[in-house]
Scaffold this active site. Structure first.
Site, PDB file in Angstrom:
ATOM      1  N   GLY A   1       8.828   1.000   3.013  1.00 21.85           N
ATOM      2  CA  GLY A   1       7.706   1.824   3.370  1.00 21.85           C
ATOM      3  C   GLY A   1       6.301   1.485   2.514  1.00 21.85           C
ATOM      4  O   GLY A   1       5.605   2.245   2.491  1.00 21.85           O
TER       5      GLY A   1
ATOM      6  N   ARG B   1       0.901  -1.496   0.132  1.00 23.58           N
ATOM      7  CA  ARG B   1       0.113   0.056   0.095  1.00 23.58           C
ATOM      8  C   ARG B   1       0.805   1.151   0.057  1.00 23.58           C
ATOM      9  O   ARG B   1       2.200   1.212   0.660  1.00 23.58           O
ATOM     10  CB  ARG B   1      -0.988   0.247   1.146  1.00 23.58           C
ATOM     11  CG  ARG B   1      -0.260   0.325   2.477  1.00 23.58           C
ATOM     12  CD  ARG B   1      -0.214   1.689   2.854  1.00 23.58           C
ATOM     13  NE  ARG B   1       0.662   2.209   4.188  1.00 23.58           N
ATOM     14  CZ  ARG B   1       1.827   2.370   4.177  1.00 23.58           C
ATOM     15  NH1 ARG B   1       2.258   2.459   3.065  1.00 23.58           N
ATOM     16  NH2 ARG B   1       2.302   2.605   5.345  1.00 23.58           N
TER      17      ARG B   1
ATOM     18  N   ASP C   1      -4.636   7.869  11.760  1.00 23.79           N
ATOM     19  CA  ASP C   1      -5.647   6.747  11.771  1.00 23.79           C
ATOM     20  C   ASP C   1      -5.530   6.492  13.345  1.00 23.79           C
ATOM     21  O   ASP C   1      -6.641   5.895  13.579  1.00 23.79           O
ATOM     22  CB  ASP C   1      -5.039   5.470  11.033  1.00 23.79           C
ATOM     23  CG  ASP C   1      -3.627   4.958  11.362  1.00 23.79           C
ATOM     24  OD1 ASP C   1      -2.766   5.840  12.067  1.00 23.79           O
ATOM     25  OD2 ASP C   1      -3.142   4.125  10.819  1.00 23.79           O
TER      26      ASP C   1
ATOM     27  N   TYR D   1       7.485   7.166  16.777  1.00 23.39           N
ATOM     28  CA  TYR D   1       6.226   6.720  16.679  1.00 23.39           C
ATOM     29  C   TYR D   1       5.281   6.762  17.789  1.00 23.39           C
ATOM     30  O   TYR D   1       4.026   7.261  18.120  1.00 23.39           O
ATOM     31  CB  TYR D   1       6.057   5.445  15.632  1.00 23.39           C
ATOM     32  CG  TYR D   1       4.544   5.162  15.082  1.00 23.39           C
ATOM     33  CD1 TYR D   1       4.246   5.556  13.748  1.00 23.39           C
ATOM     34  CD2 TYR D   1       3.606   4.468  16.091  1.00 23.39           C
ATOM     35  CE1 TYR D   1       3.153   5.309  13.421  1.00 23.39           C
ATOM     36  CE2 TYR D   1       2.298   4.434  15.707  1.00 23.39           C
ATOM     37  CZ  TYR D   1       2.197   4.665  14.295  1.00 23.39           C
ATOM     38  OH  TYR D   1       0.851   4.222  13.794  1.00 23.39           O
TER      39      TYR D   1
ATOM     40  N   SER E   1       4.684  -1.299   3.221  1.00 25.31           N
ATOM     41  CA  SER E   1       4.024  -2.262   4.113  1.00 25.31           C
ATOM     42  C   SER E   1       4.053  -3.759   3.760  1.00 25.31           C
ATOM     43  O   SER E   1       3.174  -4.590   3.683  1.00 25.31           O
ATOM     44  CB  SER E   1       2.570  -2.025   3.965  1.00 25.31           C
ATOM     45  OG  SER E   1       2.279  -1.001   4.759  1.00 25.31           O
ATOM     46  N   SER E   2       5.407  -4.079   3.364  1.00 26.24           N
ATOM     47  CA  SER E   2       5.487  -5.585   3.026  1.00 26.24           C
ATOM     48  C   SER E   2       5.384  -6.362   4.403  1.00 26.24           C
ATOM     49  O   SER E   2       4.901  -7.538   3.901  1.00 26.24           O
ATOM     50  CB  SER E   2       7.217  -5.575   2.792  1.00 26.24           C
ATOM     51  OG  SER E   2       7.926  -4.979   3.776  1.00 26.24           O
TER      52      SER E   2
ATOM     53  N   HIS F   1      -0.637   9.921  10.050  1.00 24.29           N
ATOM     54  CA  HIS F   1      -0.772  10.131  11.545  1.00 24.29           C
ATOM     55  C   HIS F   1      -2.053  10.422  12.088  1.00 24.29           C
ATOM     56  O   HIS F   1      -2.090  11.222  12.972  1.00 24.29           O
ATOM     57  CB  HIS F   1       0.685  10.847  12.156  1.00 24.29           C
ATOM     58  CG  HIS F   1       1.673  10.247  11.990  1.00 24.29           C
ATOM     59  ND1 HIS F   1       2.330   9.184  12.950  1.00 24.29           N
ATOM     60  CD2 HIS F   1       2.867  10.163  11.300  1.00 24.29           C
ATOM     61  CE1 HIS F   1       3.220   8.846  12.668  1.00 24.29           C
ATOM     62  NE2 HIS F   1       3.715   9.300  11.507  1.00 24.29           N
TER      63      HIS F   1
ATOM     64  N   ASP G   1      -2.902   0.665   7.354  1.00 22.79           N
ATOM     65  CA  ASP G   1      -2.002  -0.385   6.400  1.00 22.79           C
ATOM     66  C   ASP G   1      -2.662  -1.605   6.170  1.00 22.79           C
ATOM     67  O   ASP G   1      -3.033  -2.074   4.990  1.00 22.79           O
ATOM     68  CB  ASP G   1      -0.772  -0.750   7.028  1.00 22.79           C
ATOM     69  CG  ASP G   1       0.173   0.655   7.377  1.00 22.79           C
ATOM     70  OD1 ASP G   1      -0.012   1.579   6.451  1.00 22.79           O
ATOM     71  OD2 ASP G   1       0.864   0.674   8.475  1.00 22.79           O
TER      72      ASP G   1
HETATM   73  C1  GLA Z   1       2.729   3.508   9.775  1.00 17.59           C
HETATM   74  C2  GLA Z   1       1.520   2.786  10.789  1.00 17.59           C
HETATM   75  C3  GLA Z   1      -0.038   3.174  10.296  1.00 17.59           C
HETATM   76  C4  GLA Z   1      -0.074   4.841  10.453  1.00 17.59           C
HETATM   77  C5  GLA Z   1       1.097   5.487   9.563  1.00 17.59           C
HETATM   78  C6  GLA Z   1       1.150   6.806   9.554  1.00 17.59           C
HETATM   79  O1  GLA Z   1       2.558   3.295   8.689  1.00 17.59           O
HETATM   80  O2  GLA Z   1       1.379   1.559  10.544  1.00 17.59           O
HETATM   81  O3  GLA Z   1      -0.911   2.914  11.297  1.00 17.59           O
HETATM   82  O4  GLA Z   1      -0.128   5.490  11.746  1.00 17.59           O
HETATM   83  O5  GLA Z   1       2.194   4.824   9.974  1.00 17.59           O
HETATM   84  O6  GLA Z   1       0.004   7.395   8.743  1.00 17.59           O
END
Ligand code: GLA
Length: 345
Positions: free
Chosen positions: A107, A16, A25, A199, A109-110, A23, A151
């Site tokens: 970055g 994705r 969600d 984070y 989402s693997s 930041h 994600d």
């Molecule tokens: C990472 C987290 C998500 C989201 C983003 C920032 O990807 O896994 O849940 O918080 O950071 O938008």
């Protein structure tokens, strides 16, 4: 190559990229991601345990059907698998091989795609929302980082040709068509991990803001600006404005106003840089350089930050570097032969 049925099945989950809305969600806000045409696949058959090899990892993963502490699993990539196993406590295992075209640690989402694919291979039954919730819990357990649902929700709920206007409070997805005359380009800038990053601090700072002014999702910018603590105030101001930018961006896409969409991306980046402080000088420089390139409507860092990727919205062919990505459907199970046929293999 033989096309005879093999009895194997394939769990396939896309990567994705988030176009805008970062930041937001984990305070139930708005995000605007899309599932992209890079996939993690597990080719599997039933087994008594969970036994996986990976084309990208030297060591295999072998787990029982009950896992109490995913954080203690070795090799490290097995923790993502273990998180899902611990959440599902499946009645049967799988033996299979993992392959991916999603850049690992890039970055896109693997690791989240792996989690969703594992859940499907282990026989997950339920809605897209339930799949997203289960794999989010798995991720939180295995990484110890309280990440949000964006994600996993976009990987589970992707819609071909569409970005996803996603409400992380109501857990709804409204697909918005992507214009034909624009390209989405992702560029990997620097490796990062959210484990040990700020984070978690940001999640706590948002919670502190909500203690003072209530849910950020429904707060006004004046309320955010009234917060006493200067750091918490900046975080809240980002979130409130970013939620609005997601709505404005979706409207701009619907109106075909790509220039307005691009400006919103840059405003989002600047806010992540100045108010949320999740960018880095290298990411800022990359965004600046992209925005100075003819044919680029806008660019921004995307995802958790502190490294990772930038995403740009461009005229077709404007950039020669980076990955041009297309929006695809969410994760699914395919029969082996069907998958081969679809890819012309
Ligand atoms: C990472 C987290 C998500 C989201 C983003 C920032 O990807 O896994 O849940 O918080 O950071 O938008």
């Amino acid at each position: 190559m033989s096309t005879a049925p093999t009895g194997h099945r394939i769990a396939r989950a896309p990567g994705r990229v988030n176009l805008i809305g970062d930041h937001t969600d984990y305070t139930g806000g708005l995000v605007f991601p899309m599932a992209v045409d890079r996939w993690t696949e597990i080719r599997f058959q039933p087994a008594e345990r969970v036994e996986l090899t990976s084309a990208d990892e030297p060591d295999p993963v072998s787990l029982p059907l009950r896992v109490d502490d995913p954080t203690s699993v070795s090799p490290h990539w097995g923790r993502y698998v273990a998180g899902v196993v611990s959440e599902m406590a499946p009645s049967h295992g799988i033996r299979g091989q993992v392959t991916t075209t999603i850049p690992i640690g890039g970055g896109m989402s693997s690791s989240h795609a792996l989690e969703v694919a594992v859940a499907l291979a282990l026989g997950f039954e339920g809605t897209v929302v339930e799949l997203a919730q289960l794999t989010q819990r798995a991720e939180n357990r295995s990484s110890g980082v309280p990440t949000g649902i964006m994600d996993q929700f976009s990987i589970a709920g992707g819609v071909a040709g569409h970005a996803l206007l996603m409400d992380c409070g109501a857990l709804t997805i409204e697909p918005v068509p992507l214009p034909d005359d624009a390209e989405v380009v992702v560029m990997f800038i620097a490796h990062r991990t959210l484990v040990g990053s700020a984070y978690t601090d940001r999640v706590h700072e948002c919670a502190a803001a909500e203690q003072q002014i209530g849910p950020l999702r429904s707060a006004s910018s004046a309320e955010a600006a009234s917060i006493d603590d200067p750091v918490v105030r900046k975080r809240a101001m980002h979130v409130v404005a970013e939620n609005q930018r997601v709505l404005d961006f979706a409207a701009a896409l619907r109106n075909g106003d790509l220039s307005a969409a691009g400006h919103l991306m840059v405003a989002s980046h600047n806010s992540l840089r100045d108010l949320y402080e999740t960018s880095t000088p290298v990411m800022d420089a990359a965004v600046q350089q992209l925005c100075a390139t003819p044919g680029v409507w806008g660019a921004r860092m995307t995802g958790g930050g502190f490294g990772g990727c930038v995403v740009a919205l461009t005229q077709p062919g404007a950039l020669t570097d980076g990955w041009v990505v297309h929006a695809v459907d969410g994760a699914t199970i395919v029969e082996d032969d069907e998958a081969r046929e679809a890819e012309g293999r």
